[in-house]
Design a protein around this motif. Structure first.
Motif, PDB file in Angstrom:
ATOM      1  N   LEU A  75      -2.466 -11.038  -1.384  1.00 48.34           N
ATOM      2  CA  LEU A  75      -1.391 -11.334  -0.442  1.00 48.34           C
ATOM      3  C   LEU A  75      -0.032 -10.900  -1.002  1.00 48.34           C
ATOM      4  O   LEU A  75       0.777 -10.279  -0.306  1.00 48.34           O
ATOM      5  N   ALA A  76       0.202 -11.219  -2.282  1.00 46.66           N
ATOM      6  CA  ALA A  76       1.471 -10.829  -2.912  1.00 46.66           C
ATOM      7  C   ALA A  76       1.629  -9.309  -2.886  1.00 46.66           C
ATOM      8  O   ALA A  76       2.706  -8.786  -2.568  1.00 46.66           O
ATOM      9  N   ARG A  80       0.291  -7.185  -0.767  1.00 46.39           N
ATOM     10  CA  ARG A  80       0.569  -6.769   0.611  1.00 46.39           C
ATOM     11  C   ARG A  80       2.030  -6.997   0.990  1.00 46.39           C
ATOM     12  O   ARG A  80       2.647  -6.157   1.640  1.00 46.39           O
ATOM     13  N   LEU A  81       2.556  -8.154   0.599  1.00 48.16           N
ATOM     14  CA  LEU A  81       3.934  -8.481   0.976  1.00 48.16           C
ATOM     15  C   LEU A  81       4.936  -7.580   0.258  1.00 48.16           C
ATOM     16  O   LEU A  81       5.919  -7.131   0.853  1.00 48.16           O
ATOM     17  N   VAL A  82       4.659  -7.304  -1.021  1.00 46.18           N
ATOM     18  CA  VAL A  82       5.561  -6.422  -1.770  1.00 46.18           C
ATOM     19  C   VAL A  82       5.504  -4.998  -1.198  1.00 46.18           C
ATOM     20  O   VAL A  82       6.537  -4.357  -0.972  1.00 46.18           O
ATOM     21  N   GLY A  86       4.742  -4.306   1.802  1.00 44.74           N
ATOM     22  CA  GLY A  86       5.373  -4.400   3.115  1.00 44.74           C
ATOM     23  C   GLY A  86       6.875  -4.223   3.013  1.00 44.74           C
ATOM     24  O   GLY A  86       7.487  -3.497   3.797  1.00 44.74           O
ATOM     25  N   MET A  87       7.468  -4.879   2.016  1.00 41.61           N
ATOM     26  CA  MET A  87       8.911  -4.743   1.820  1.00 41.61           C
ATOM     27  C   MET A  87       9.272  -3.305   1.480  1.00 41.61           C
ATOM     28  O   MET A  87      10.173  -2.717   2.079  1.00 41.61           O
ATOM     29  N   VAL A 108      15.451  -3.866  -4.394  1.00 39.29           N
ATOM     30  CA  VAL A 108      14.043  -4.235  -4.224  1.00 39.29           C
ATOM     31  C   VAL A 108      13.529  -4.901  -5.502  1.00 39.29           C
ATOM     32  O   VAL A 108      12.869  -5.948  -5.449  1.00 39.29           O
ATOM     33  N   VAL A 168      12.129  -8.620  -5.448  1.00 42.55           N
ATOM     34  CA  VAL A 168      10.698  -8.823  -5.685  1.00 42.55           C
ATOM     35  C   VAL A 168      10.473  -9.670  -6.935  1.00 42.55           C
ATOM     36  O   VAL A 168       9.629 -10.563  -6.939  1.00 42.55           O
TER      37      VAL A 168
END
Lengths: 196, 196
Positions: free
Chosen positions: B152-153, B155-157, B159-160, B184, B188
Motif C-alpha cells: 500500500l505504501a 502504491r501511494l508513493v 501515486g504521488m 516529493v 514522502v
C-alpha cells in the motif's frame, strides 16, 4: 436473442449505468447508442429521464463534487486548529473517493471539452483551493512544515489521494476504506521515515 | 496548401512526434494516418523507419522503462542502507519522470490491449516490485515506519510521483525538476507535520 428490458429505471439507477460506461469508454467515446445498449432500454426511454448524455455527466460529477464539498461543511472540518482540520479533510477525501469511486473516477478524468466538463474542472479547482488555504493556515500556525511550497504540497497530496482511484477495487478481498484512509493520513502527515 | 515535408526523420525524431500524438489521442485512437499527418511525411516513409505504430509504442515505453530501471543500477541505489537507497530512488524517479515526461506519461497510460502494452505493464510491475523490496528492507532495518503495509505504501508513493505527469509542464515558468524532487522527497519521508 435480445429482448428489450422494460424501463424500470429512475434517474438515479440510470446514472449508475451511465457512469460505468463513461468510465469504460471515456465520455467523448460514449454515444447515446452505447448508453441505450448498456441500460437495455431504447434511446427514447433514456430521453424520457434526461435531456442527453451531458445531463448524465453533470449529474454524475455533481454527485462526486457534492461529496467532496460536503466534507468542508462537516463539524471537524470547520472548527479547531487548521492542521487538525486539514488532517480530517484528507482522511475524509479518501473515504469519499472510495465510497463514491465511479463518480470520483469520472470527475478525475474530465478533460474540459464541453461546458459541463469546464464547470466540473472549475469546481475541482475551487475545492483544491479550499484545501490549499487550510494547508497555508496550518503552516502559518507552525504546525505544518514551511519548506514545501503550499501549491506544490497540495498538488502532491491530491496526487497521492486521487491515484487510489486507479487501483482500488471494492471486491471485499483488499483493504477497506478505513485502512486506506489511515495509511494516507499517516504518510501525508508523518512521512515514511521513522522518527528517531 | 499542404506540401509534403521531405523525410528528414531518424527513428529517434519520428519517435518524439509519435509520442506526442499518442499522448494527445490515446494509443488506441491513433492511426498511421494521424502519425503521417503529424510528421508531415507519407505512411510509406514511416514504414521505411518502423514496422508500424506498435513498434513506435515499444520504442517509446522502452525509453521510459530504461530510464526508470537505469536508476536501480546507479551507485547510490546499489550501496548503503536500504532507507538511503530508497530515498535516492524516489528522488531520481521524479527527475527521470520530468526529464522523459512525454515517454513516462505514455507509459503510465498504457492499458494492456496489445502484446507491447502487456509487456510494458509487466515491466512496470517489475519496477514497482523492486522499489517495494527496498521499502521492505528499510522497514526491516527499522528506518521506515512499519505500520503502513509495504504494498500500500509503495502504491501511494508511486501515486504521488506519477501524478506529477498530470500537471508538470516544462515551460520554464514553473518549478524545475530539482525543486519538485526535493518537495516529493521531503513529503514522502518526513510528511507534512512539523516535528515537535
Amino acid at each position: 436473442m435480445t429482448t428489450a428490458k422494460r424501463d424500470t429505471y429512475t434517474p438515479e439507477t440510470l446514472l449508475s449505468v451511465a457512469v460505468q460506461v463513461f468510465n469504460e469508454r471515456g465520455y467523448d467515446g460514449t454515444s447515446m447508442e452505447h448508453l441505450s445498449k448498456a441500460a437495455g432500454i431504447s434511446k427514447s426511454s433514456i430521453y424520457h429521464h434526461v435531456s442527453g448524455k451531458e445531463e448524465l455527466l453533470r449529474r454524475a460529477v455533481s454527485r462526486a463534487l457534492d461529496g467532496l464539498f460536503g466534507i468542508l461543511d462537516e463539524e471537524h472540518a470547520r472548527g479547531g486548529r487548521a492542521s487538525d482540520r486539514l488532517e480530517y479533510v484528507v482522511r475524509r477525501m479518501v473515504e469519499v473517493l472510495i465510497a463514491e469511486l465511479p463518480y470520483v473516477t469520472l470527475l478525475l478524468r474530465v478533460r474540459g471539452n464541453t461546458d459541463t466538463e469546464r464547470w466540473a474542472l472549475e469546481r475541482r479547482r475551487d475545492f483544491d483551493h479550499r484545501v490549499a488555504e487550510l494547508l497555508k493556515a496550518a503552516a502559518a500556525d507552525g504546525d505544518i512544515r514551511g519548506d514545501v511550497e503550499v501549491r506544490l504540497a497540495t498538488r502532491l497530496v491530491f496526487g497521492m489521494i486521487n491515484s487510489i482511484a486507479e487501483w482500488y477495487r471494492p471486491d471485499g478481498r483488499g483493504m477497506n476504506e478505513r485502512e486506506v484512509a489511515d495509511a494516507v493520513t499517516q504518510l501525508v502527515f508523518g512521512g515514511l521515515r521513522r522518527a528517531s
